[in-house]
Design a protein around this motif. Sequence first.
Motif, PDB file in Angstrom:
ATOM      1  N   TYR A 116       0.811  -0.739   0.017  1.00  0.00           N
ATOM      2  CA  TYR A 116      -0.242  -0.137   0.247  1.00  0.00           C
ATOM      3  C   TYR A 116       0.703   1.226   0.172  1.00  0.00           C
ATOM      4  O   TYR A 116       0.342   1.999  -0.627  1.00  0.00           O
ATOM      5  CB  TYR A 116      -1.202   0.382   1.380  1.00  0.00           C
ATOM      6  N   ARG A 117       2.495   0.940   0.541  1.00  0.00           N
ATOM      7  CA  ARG A 117       2.828   2.598   0.368  1.00  0.00           C
ATOM      8  C   ARG A 117       3.419   2.928  -0.752  1.00  0.00           C
ATOM      9  O   ARG A 117       4.260   3.505  -1.136  1.00  0.00           O
ATOM     10  CB  ARG A 117       3.660   2.010   1.082  1.00  0.00           C
ATOM     11  N   VAL A 118       3.795   1.932  -2.200  1.00  0.00           N
ATOM     12  CA  VAL A 118       3.861   1.996  -3.319  1.00  0.00           C
ATOM     13  C   VAL A 118       2.959   2.904  -3.899  1.00  0.00           C
ATOM     14  O   VAL A 118       3.284   2.738  -5.229  1.00  0.00           O
ATOM     15  CB  VAL A 118       4.152   0.916  -3.714  1.00  0.00           C
ATOM     16  N   LYS A 119       1.200   2.885  -3.896  1.00  0.00           N
ATOM     17  CA  LYS A 119       0.332   2.748  -4.317  1.00  0.00           C
ATOM     18  C   LYS A 119       0.702   4.703  -4.902  1.00  0.00           C
ATOM     19  O   LYS A 119       0.919   5.603  -4.505  1.00  0.00           O
ATOM     20  CB  LYS A 119      -0.625   3.294  -3.405  1.00  0.00           C
ATOM     21  N   VAL A 120       0.385   5.336  -7.002  1.00  0.00           N
ATOM     22  CA  VAL A 120       0.095   5.786  -6.977  1.00  0.00           C
ATOM     23  C   VAL A 120      -1.052   5.953  -8.262  1.00  0.00           C
ATOM     24  O   VAL A 120      -1.764   4.814  -8.282  1.00  0.00           O
ATOM     25  CB  VAL A 120       1.534   6.027  -7.754  1.00  0.00           C
ATOM     26  N   LYS A 121      -1.965   6.550  -7.516  1.00  0.00           N
ATOM     27  CA  LYS A 121      -2.975   7.439  -8.155  1.00  0.00           C
ATOM     28  C   LYS A 121      -2.388   6.785 -10.076  1.00  0.00           C
ATOM     29  O   LYS A 121      -2.431   7.827 -10.113  1.00  0.00           O
ATOM     30  CB  LYS A 121      -3.190   8.541  -8.019  1.00  0.00           C
ATOM     31  N   GLY A 122      -3.796   6.040 -10.387  1.00  0.00           N
ATOM     32  CA  GLY A 122      -3.507   5.956 -12.130  1.00  0.00           C
ATOM     33  C   GLY A 122      -3.109   4.447 -11.813  1.00  0.00           C
ATOM     34  O   GLY A 122      -2.706   4.443 -13.598  1.00  0.00           O
ATOM     35  N   TRP A 123      -1.685   3.986 -11.471  1.00  0.00           N
ATOM     36  CA  TRP A 123      -0.912   2.697 -11.655  1.00  0.00           C
ATOM     37  C   TRP A 123      -1.456   2.057 -10.056  1.00  0.00           C
ATOM     38  O   TRP A 123      -0.815   1.615  -9.472  1.00  0.00           O
ATOM     39  CB  TRP A 123       0.200   3.358 -11.098  1.00  0.00           C
ATOM     40  N   SER A 124      -2.106   1.353 -10.548  1.00  0.00           N
ATOM     41  CA  SER A 124      -2.991   0.443  -9.923  1.00  0.00           C
ATOM     42  C   SER A 124      -2.350  -1.706  -9.361  1.00  0.00           C
ATOM     43  O   SER A 124      -2.503  -1.627  -8.699  1.00  0.00           O
ATOM     44  CB  SER A 124      -4.727   0.075  -9.427  1.00  0.00           C
ATOM     45  N   LYS A 125      -2.293  -1.382 -11.321  1.00  0.00           N
ATOM     46  CA  LYS A 125      -1.576  -2.596 -10.741  1.00  0.00           C
ATOM     47  C   LYS A 125      -0.183  -2.533 -10.354  1.00  0.00           C
ATOM     48  O   LYS A 125       0.796  -2.220 -11.189  1.00  0.00           O
ATOM     49  CB  LYS A 125      -1.918  -2.943 -12.200  1.00  0.00           C
ATOM     50  N   ILE A 126      -0.768  -3.415  -8.828  1.00  0.00           N
ATOM     51  CA  ILE A 126       0.963  -3.439  -8.262  1.00  0.00           C
ATOM     52  C   ILE A 126       1.722  -4.568  -8.345  1.00  0.00           C
ATOM     53  O   ILE A 126       0.566  -5.459  -7.812  1.00  0.00           O
ATOM     54  CB  ILE A 126       0.653  -2.732  -6.994  1.00  0.00           C
ATOM     55  N   TYR A 127       3.184  -5.101  -8.598  1.00  0.00           N
ATOM     56  CA  TYR A 127       3.434  -6.148  -9.400  1.00  0.00           C
ATOM     57  C   TYR A 127       4.677  -6.458  -7.742  1.00  0.00           C
ATOM     58  O   TYR A 127       5.567  -5.545  -7.989  1.00  0.00           O
ATOM     59  CB  TYR A 127       3.906  -6.888  -9.622  1.00  0.00           C
ATOM     60  N   TYR A 128       4.776  -6.997  -6.497  1.00  0.00           N
ATOM     61  CA  TYR A 128       6.011  -6.228  -5.701  1.00  0.00           C
ATOM     62  C   TYR A 128       7.071  -7.292  -5.137  1.00  0.00           C
ATOM     63  O   TYR A 128       6.169  -8.640  -5.007  1.00  0.00           O
ATOM     64  CB  TYR A 128       5.324  -5.943  -4.571  1.00  0.00           C
ATOM     65  N   ALA A 129       7.860  -7.795  -4.641  1.00  0.00           N
ATOM     66  CA  ALA A 129       8.652  -8.909  -3.957  1.00  0.00           C
ATOM     67  C   ALA A 129       9.761  -7.612  -3.499  1.00  0.00           C
ATOM     68  O   ALA A 129      10.629  -6.937  -3.340  1.00  0.00           O
ATOM     69  CB  ALA A 129       9.910  -9.316  -5.171  1.00  0.00           C
ATOM     70  N   SER A 130       9.408  -8.205  -2.005  1.00  0.00           N
ATOM     71  CA  SER A 130      10.378  -8.280  -0.757  1.00  0.00           C
ATOM     72  C   SER A 130      10.341  -9.474   0.035  1.00  0.00           C
ATOM     73  O   SER A 130       9.486 -10.534  -0.152  1.00  0.00           O
ATOM     74  CB  SER A 130       9.332  -7.048  -0.045  1.00  0.00           C
ATOM     75  N   GLY A 131      11.377  -8.849   1.241  1.00  0.00           N
ATOM     76  CA  GLY A 131      12.043  -9.654   1.923  1.00  0.00           C
ATOM     77  C   GLY A 131      10.470  -9.578   3.259  1.00  0.00           C
ATOM     78  O   GLY A 131      10.219  -8.535   3.496  1.00  0.00           O
ATOM     79  N   GLU A 132      11.387 -10.396   4.478  1.00  0.00           N
ATOM     80  CA  GLU A 132      10.961 -10.543   5.841  1.00  0.00           C
ATOM     81  C   GLU A 132      10.927  -9.485   6.441  1.00  0.00           C
ATOM     82  O   GLU A 132      10.574  -8.489   7.801  1.00  0.00           O
ATOM     83  CB  GLU A 132      11.386 -11.319   6.930  1.00  0.00           C
TER      84      GLU A 132
END
Length: 139
Positions: free
Chosen positions: A51-67
């Motif tokens: 949710y911290r990566v959201k930008v209006k107009g770019w709602s398709k978010i694909y994310y990879a992160s560790g613990e």
Amino acid sequence: MAGNTDLVILTVNVNGMNSPIKRRQIAAWIKSQNPTIYCLQETHLKQGDTYRVKVKGWSKIYYASGEVKKAGIAILISDQAKVKIDLIKRDKEGNYILLKGSINNEAISILNIYAPSGMASNFLKEKLRELQEEIDNKL
């Protein structure tokens, strides 16, 4: 972007996105550039923080992160692009994500990699070898 058939991809190492001020600055810059896709590296966000990566107009978010708050990468795709993702491959450390599918009815593969400094060359060789079966001429 209406009527424009160009695929514009931006990529940036953000060196952390935990500050709300920095997130707003990044979002404002992205909006001003108006890309189809933007790839972020070194977000320093944990799993569940997309949710911290959201930008209006770019709602398709694909994310990879560790613990832990290190590495982390994201691919965001404009709402104006017609997207169909068939494959998502990511590592559990948050160093890469691979998307395969189509954008605006054109086959595409997007690979976003964050290679830790000091070992980037060997790291990239290792990850590309690991993903060899997934890599094609649409990457």
